[in-house]
Write a protein that holds these residues in place. Structure first.
Motif, short mmCIF file in Angstrom:
data_model
loop_
_atom_site.label_atom_id
_atom_site.label_comp_id
_atom_site.label_asym_id
_atom_site.label_seq_id
_atom_site.Cartn_x
_atom_site.Cartn_y
_atom_site.Cartn_z
N GLU A 92 0.85 -1.18 0.00
CA GLU A 92 0.00 0.00 0.00
C GLU A 92 0.89 1.24 0.00
O GLU A 92 1.80 1.34 0.83
CB GLU A 92 -0.87 -0.03 1.26
CG GLU A 92 -2.07 0.89 1.20
CD GLU A 92 -2.97 0.66 2.40
OE1 GLU A 92 -2.89 1.45 3.36
OE2 GLU A 92 -3.74 -0.33 2.37
N ASN A 93 0.65 2.15 -0.94
CA ASN A 93 1.46 3.37 -1.06
C ASN A 93 2.96 3.05 -1.15
O ASN A 93 3.78 3.67 -0.47
CB ASN A 93 1.20 4.33 0.11
CG ASN A 93 -0.23 4.82 0.11
OD1 ASN A 93 -0.81 5.06 -0.95
ND2 ASN A 93 -0.81 4.95 1.29
N ASN A 94 3.30 2.07 -1.98
CA ASN A 94 4.69 1.66 -2.20
C ASN A 94 5.39 1.11 -0.96
O ASN A 94 6.61 1.13 -0.87
CB ASN A 94 5.53 2.81 -2.80
CG ASN A 94 5.15 3.09 -4.22
OD1 ASN A 94 4.96 2.17 -5.01
ND2 ASN A 94 5.00 4.35 -4.55
#
Length: 114
Positions: A92-94
């Motif tokens: 999630e979100n890199n």
């Protein structure tokens, strides 16, 4: 470090990365420590950033916080995340979710036999 051999270092990085289990990930620093070069995590990142050897799951190696810092080395901006997610690792979100559970520490989980 006069006895440093780049070819040996690259080979050691590749061999250690090949031992990272399916569905797990580790950090550049953990790889560096496991091969005996604890201060060379950035060099591990450089080696993996240029990795073209088949069978080296470089996508399983991230920074110490679980962030996909090496994603630009892959064919597309989402390839690293896609490969991790194919193995059941949530991103999630890199950043890898549940990083502490996913993290694989070679020094704790590999038995070295001299």
């Amino acid at each position: 470090m006069s006895d440093f051999d780049k070819e040996d270092f690259v080979g050691a990085v590749y061999q250690m990365v090949k031992t990272v289990p399916y569905g797990r990930a580790t950090s550049y620093g953990a790889i560096a420590r496991a091969i005996g070069y604890p201060n060379m995590s950035r060099m591990v990142g450089r080696v993996l950033g240029g990795c073209s050897e088949v069978g080296v799951p470089a996508y399983r190696i991230v920074n110490s916080q679980g962030i996909l810092s090496g994603k630009d080395a892959f064919g597309t901006p989402t390839e690293m995340q896609e490969k991790l997610e194919e193995e059941g690792i949530r991103v999630e979100n890199n950043r890898i979710k549940d990083w502490k559970k996913v993290f694989w520490n070679p020094l704790d989980e590999i038995s070295f036999v001299p």
